[in-house]
Scaffold this motif. Structure first.
Motif, PDB file in Angstrom:
ATOM      1  N   HIS A 164       0.828  -1.204   0.000  1.00  0.00           N
ATOM      2  CA  HIS A 164       0.000   0.000   0.000  1.00  0.00           C
ATOM      3  C   HIS A 164       0.865   1.259   0.000  1.00  0.00           C
ATOM      4  O   HIS A 164       0.520   2.248  -0.668  1.00  0.00           O
ATOM      5  CB  HIS A 164      -0.921  -0.009   1.211  1.00  0.00           C
ATOM      6  N   ALA A 165       1.972   1.227   0.729  1.00  0.00           N
ATOM      7  CA  ALA A 165       2.844   2.397   0.774  1.00  0.00           C
ATOM      8  C   ALA A 165       3.453   2.679  -0.592  1.00  0.00           C
ATOM      9  O   ALA A 165       3.572   3.845  -1.006  1.00  0.00           O
ATOM     10  CB  ALA A 165       3.945   2.187   1.816  1.00  0.00           C
ATOM     11  N   PHE A 166       3.821   1.624  -1.320  1.00  0.00           N
ATOM     12  CA  PHE A 166       4.422   1.810  -2.642  1.00  0.00           C
ATOM     13  C   PHE A 166       3.439   2.491  -3.592  1.00  0.00           C
ATOM     14  O   PHE A 166       3.824   3.383  -4.368  1.00  0.00           O
ATOM     15  CB  PHE A 166       4.854   0.458  -3.213  1.00  0.00           C
ATOM     16  N   VAL A 167       2.175   2.085  -3.543  1.00  0.00           N
ATOM     17  CA  VAL A 167       1.161   2.692  -4.412  1.00  0.00           C
ATOM     18  C   VAL A 167       1.008   4.176  -4.083  1.00  0.00           C
ATOM     19  O   VAL A 167       1.002   5.038  -4.977  1.00  0.00           O
ATOM     20  CB  VAL A 167      -0.185   1.963  -4.256  1.00  0.00           C
ATOM     21  N   THR A 168       0.901   4.497  -2.793  1.00  0.00           N
ATOM     22  CA  THR A 168       0.731   5.893  -2.388  1.00  0.00           C
ATOM     23  C   THR A 168       1.951   6.727  -2.755  1.00  0.00           C
ATOM     24  O   THR A 168       1.824   7.859  -3.227  1.00  0.00           O
ATOM     25  CB  THR A 168       0.467   5.974  -0.877  1.00  0.00           C
ATOM     26  N   ILE A 169       3.151   6.184  -2.535  1.00  0.00           N
ATOM     27  CA  ILE A 169       4.369   6.906  -2.879  1.00  0.00           C
ATOM     28  C   ILE A 169       4.426   7.163  -4.385  1.00  0.00           C
ATOM     29  O   ILE A 169       4.839   8.248  -4.833  1.00  0.00           O
ATOM     30  CB  ILE A 169       5.611   6.117  -2.414  1.00  0.00           C
ATOM     31  N   SER A 170       4.011   6.188  -5.181  1.00  0.00           N
ATOM     32  CA  SER A 170       3.997   6.365  -6.635  1.00  0.00           C
ATOM     33  C   SER A 170       3.066   7.496  -7.042  1.00  0.00           C
ATOM     34  O   SER A 170       3.399   8.331  -7.900  1.00  0.00           O
ATOM     35  CB  SER A 170       3.578   5.065  -7.325  1.00  0.00           C
ATOM     36  N   GLU A 171       1.895   7.537  -6.430  1.00  0.00           N
ATOM     37  CA  GLU A 171       0.935   8.597  -6.741  1.00  0.00           C
ATOM     38  C   GLU A 171       1.468   9.957  -6.317  1.00  0.00           C
ATOM     39  O   GLU A 171       1.360  10.942  -7.065  1.00  0.00           O
ATOM     40  CB  GLU A 171      -0.393   8.302  -6.039  1.00  0.00           C
ATOM     41  N   ILE A 172       2.046  10.025  -5.134  1.00  0.00           N
ATOM     42  CA  ILE A 172       2.596  11.295  -4.642  1.00  0.00           C
ATOM     43  C   ILE A 172       3.723  11.775  -5.547  1.00  0.00           C
ATOM     44  O   ILE A 172       3.776  12.952  -5.935  1.00  0.00           O
ATOM     45  CB  ILE A 172       3.100  11.131  -3.194  1.00  0.00           C
ATOM     46  N   GLY A 173       4.654  10.867  -5.874  1.00  0.00           N
ATOM     47  CA  GLY A 173       5.788  11.246  -6.705  1.00  0.00           C
ATOM     48  C   GLY A 173       5.380  11.718  -8.087  1.00  0.00           C
ATOM     49  O   GLY A 173       5.890  12.732  -8.591  1.00  0.00           O
ATOM     50  N   ALA A 174       4.446  10.999  -8.713  1.00  0.00           N
ATOM     51  CA  ALA A 174       4.002  11.383 -10.054  1.00  0.00           C
ATOM     52  C   ALA A 174       3.281  12.726 -10.025  1.00  0.00           C
ATOM     53  O   ALA A 174       3.511  13.585 -10.895  1.00  0.00           O
ATOM     54  CB  ALA A 174       3.086  10.295 -10.624  1.00  0.00           C
ATOM     55  N   ALA A 175       2.409  12.920  -9.039  1.00  0.00           N
ATOM     56  CA  ALA A 175       1.672  14.184  -8.946  1.00  0.00           C
ATOM     57  C   ALA A 175       2.623  15.351  -8.696  1.00  0.00           C
ATOM     58  O   ALA A 175       2.480  16.425  -9.293  1.00  0.00           O
ATOM     59  CB  ALA A 175       0.632  14.103  -7.825  1.00  0.00           C
ATOM     60  N   PHE A 176       3.616  15.141  -7.834  1.00  0.00           N
ATOM     61  CA  PHE A 176       4.567  16.220  -7.534  1.00  0.00           C
ATOM     62  C   PHE A 176       5.411  16.551  -8.766  1.00  0.00           C
ATOM     63  O   PHE A 176       5.654  17.732  -9.060  1.00  0.00           O
ATOM     64  CB  PHE A 176       5.462  15.806  -6.372  1.00  0.00           C
ATOM     65  N   LEU A 177       5.858  15.530  -9.476  1.00  0.00           N
ATOM     66  CA  LEU A 177       6.684  15.758 -10.664  1.00  0.00           C
ATOM     67  C   LEU A 177       5.915  16.536 -11.728  1.00  0.00           C
ATOM     68  O   LEU A 177       6.421  17.529 -12.289  1.00  0.00           O
ATOM     69  CB  LEU A 177       7.162  14.423 -11.227  1.00  0.00           C
ATOM     70  N   VAL A 178       4.695  16.111 -12.012  1.00  0.00           N
ATOM     71  CA  VAL A 178       3.896  16.795 -13.030  1.00  0.00           C
ATOM     72  C   VAL A 178       3.538  18.207 -12.561  1.00  0.00           C
ATOM     73  O   VAL A 178       3.544  19.158 -13.360  1.00  0.00           O
ATOM     74  CB  VAL A 178       2.625  15.986 -13.360  1.00  0.00           C
ATOM     75  N   SER A 179       3.245  18.369 -11.278  1.00  0.00           N
ATOM     76  CA  SER A 179       2.943  19.701 -10.737  1.00  0.00           C
ATOM     77  C   SER A 179       4.128  20.639 -10.897  1.00  0.00           C
ATOM     78  O   SER A 179       3.968  21.822 -11.223  1.00  0.00           O
ATOM     79  CB  SER A 179       2.572  19.593  -9.251  1.00  0.00           C
ATOM     80  N   THR A 180       5.329  20.105 -10.674  1.00  0.00           N
ATOM     81  CA  THR A 180       6.531  20.921 -10.823  1.00  0.00           C
ATOM     82  C   THR A 180       6.712  21.372 -12.264  1.00  0.00           C
ATOM     83  O   THR A 180       6.975  22.551 -12.538  1.00  0.00           O
ATOM     84  CB  THR A 180       7.768  20.126 -10.367  1.00  0.00           C
ATOM     85  N   ILE A 181       6.571  20.434 -13.198  1.00  0.00           N
ATOM     86  CA  ILE A 181       6.764  20.764 -14.612  1.00  0.00           C
ATOM     87  C   ILE A 181       5.707  21.769 -15.085  1.00  0.00           C
ATOM     88  O   ILE A 181       6.036  22.801 -15.699  1.00  0.00           O
ATOM     89  CB  ILE A 181       6.721  19.488 -15.464  1.00  0.00           C
ATOM     90  N   ILE A 210      -6.055  13.705  -9.444  1.00  0.00           N
ATOM     91  CA  ILE A 210      -6.666  14.361  -8.290  1.00  0.00           C
ATOM     92  C   ILE A 210      -5.602  15.086  -7.475  1.00  0.00           C
ATOM     93  O   ILE A 210      -5.769  16.252  -7.078  1.00  0.00           O
ATOM     94  CB  ILE A 210      -7.408  13.332  -7.422  1.00  0.00           C
ATOM     95  N   ALA A 211      -4.496  14.410  -7.189  1.00  0.00           N
ATOM     96  CA  ALA A 211      -3.409  15.036  -6.437  1.00  0.00           C
ATOM     97  C   ALA A 211      -2.832  16.215  -7.205  1.00  0.00           C
ATOM     98  O   ALA A 211      -2.453  17.240  -6.618  1.00  0.00           O
ATOM     99  CB  ALA A 211      -2.326  14.007  -6.133  1.00  0.00           C
ATOM    100  N   LEU A 212      -2.774  16.095  -8.531  1.00  0.00           N
ATOM    101  CA  LEU A 212      -2.241  17.172  -9.357  1.00  0.00           C
ATOM    102  C   LEU A 212      -3.094  18.426  -9.252  1.00  0.00           C
ATOM    103  O   LEU A 212      -2.563  19.546  -9.177  1.00  0.00           O
ATOM    104  CB  LEU A 212      -2.164  16.699 -10.813  1.00  0.00           C
ATOM    105  N   THR A 213      -4.406  18.274  -9.247  1.00  0.00           N
ATOM    106  CA  THR A 213      -5.284  19.445  -9.148  1.00  0.00           C
ATOM    107  C   THR A 213      -5.102  20.174  -7.822  1.00  0.00           C
ATOM    108  O   THR A 213      -5.344  21.381  -7.737  1.00  0.00           O
ATOM    109  CB  THR A 213      -6.757  19.026  -9.294  1.00  0.00           C
ATOM    110  N   VAL A 214      -4.668  19.456  -6.797  1.00  0.00           N
ATOM    111  CA  VAL A 214      -4.433  20.076  -5.494  1.00  0.00           C
ATOM    112  C   VAL A 214      -3.050  20.715  -5.425  1.00  0.00           C
ATOM    113  O   VAL A 214      -2.873  21.798  -4.865  1.00  0.00           O
ATOM    114  CB  VAL A 214      -4.580  19.026  -4.367  1.00  0.00           C
ATOM    115  N   ALA A 215      -2.045  20.045  -6.007  1.00  0.00           N
ATOM    116  CA  ALA A 215      -0.648  20.435  -5.807  1.00  0.00           C
ATOM    117  C   ALA A 215      -0.121  21.414  -6.837  1.00  0.00           C
ATOM    118  O   ALA A 215       0.940  22.019  -6.628  1.00  0.00           O
ATOM    119  CB  ALA A 215       0.229  19.176  -5.811  1.00  0.00           C
ATOM    120  N   PHE A 216      -0.815  21.594  -7.950  1.00  0.00           N
ATOM    121  CA  PHE A 216      -0.299  22.401  -9.052  1.00  0.00           C
ATOM    122  C   PHE A 216      -0.279  23.897  -8.741  1.00  0.00           C
ATOM    123  O   PHE A 216       0.690  24.602  -9.050  1.00  0.00           O
ATOM    124  CB  PHE A 216      -1.152  22.116 -10.298  1.00  0.00           C
TER     125      PHE A 216
END
Length: 256
Positions: A55-72, A124-130
């Motif tokens: 479960h942690a791996f899935v959440t970390i993957s979502e967090i990392g992808a959302a943060f990376l796309v938000s940064t770009i 969803i995470a991207l809409t919050v973090a962007f």
């Protein structure tokens, strides 16, 4: 060593609060379903440790992808908005209008569009973090001293040179402020997505423990999520110190 000294008071306070929680909770005989003792949470982590990595791996993957796309998108969008008066007048009001909509309200629609898997949670995470990255990048690019810009133009510097040599370095402290906010919001957004339509991830585990009225498991999952969030935030702080070493006046104020 210096960082250990800075963290020591907070860690000692945390340990004292956990010990106090254990002692007072045991003395009052609090029900585990209401306020589980730290020992019960630790026991849950030990007994069900095999469930947490997946479960942690899935959440970390979502967090990392959302943060990376938000940064770009945030940094690129900030540069585009500063470079174009049309985009500044048209895009910023639209983005602000979308930002004030509660994400919990549009999350089900996003999952319908992008699916109930990892991509939907990332969006969803991207809409919050962007938004914090975009706003801080725009503010940072606008903060360059006018006299330096006038000097660069008098020396016939191109727009690209001004951006590379003046605007962007000056904006880096602002950008990293936005990135730190974005990282924490990426965690929030990922969990929101897992709450609404997930079958894996720490948010899903927290929700399942609620249905099962297994409060120790819920607290254990929240603890793991908090550790992941702090570690991710620490990585952004570390990157800031490597990329913005001249902004030393803020370095001593960071948590990590």
């Amino acid at each position: 060593m210096d960082q250990a000294k800075k963290l020591a008071p907070a860690l000692l306070t945390l340990v004292a609060l956990v010990v106090l929680w254990e002692v007072v909770g045991a003395a009052l005989g609090l029900r585990q379903v209401i306020a589980p003792l730290p020992s019960a949470v630790i026991a849950e982590l030990r007994d069900k440790w095999m469930h947490f990595p997946k479960h942690a791996f899935v959440t970390i993957s979502e967090i990392g992808a959302a943060f990376l796309v938000s940064t770009i998108l945030g940094v690129g969008g900030g540069v585009a908005i500063v470079s174009s008066r049309f985009l500044s007048q048209v895009c910023m009001p639209l983005i602000l209008s979308l930002q004030v909509i509660p994400k919990i309200a549009i999350a089900p629609m996003i999952l319908i569009w992008f699916g109930f898997g990892v991509p939907g949670k990332v969006v969803i995470a991207l809409t919050v973090a962007f938004f914090p990255v975009l706003v801080n990048t725009t503010a940072g690019l606008h903060s360059a001293p006018p006299e330096i810009l006038d000097l660069a133009r008098s020396l016939h510097a191109t727009k690209l040179q001004i951006l590379q040599k003046i605007l962007f370095p000056n904006a880096l402290p602002y950008i990293f402020t936005g990135l730190k906010i974005s990282m924490t919001l990426s965690v929030v957004g990922a969990v929101i997505g897992e709450f609404i339509g997930g079958n894996q991830g720490l948010g899903y585990l927290i929700q399942q423990s609620q249905f099962e009225i297994n409060t120790p498991l819920m607290v254990a999952a929240i603890f793991v999520l908090a550790v992941i969030g702090l570690a991710a935030y620490g990585l952004v702080v570390l990157a800031e110190r490597l990329w913005v070493p001249w902004d030393v006046k803020h370095a001593g104020q960071e948590i990590l």
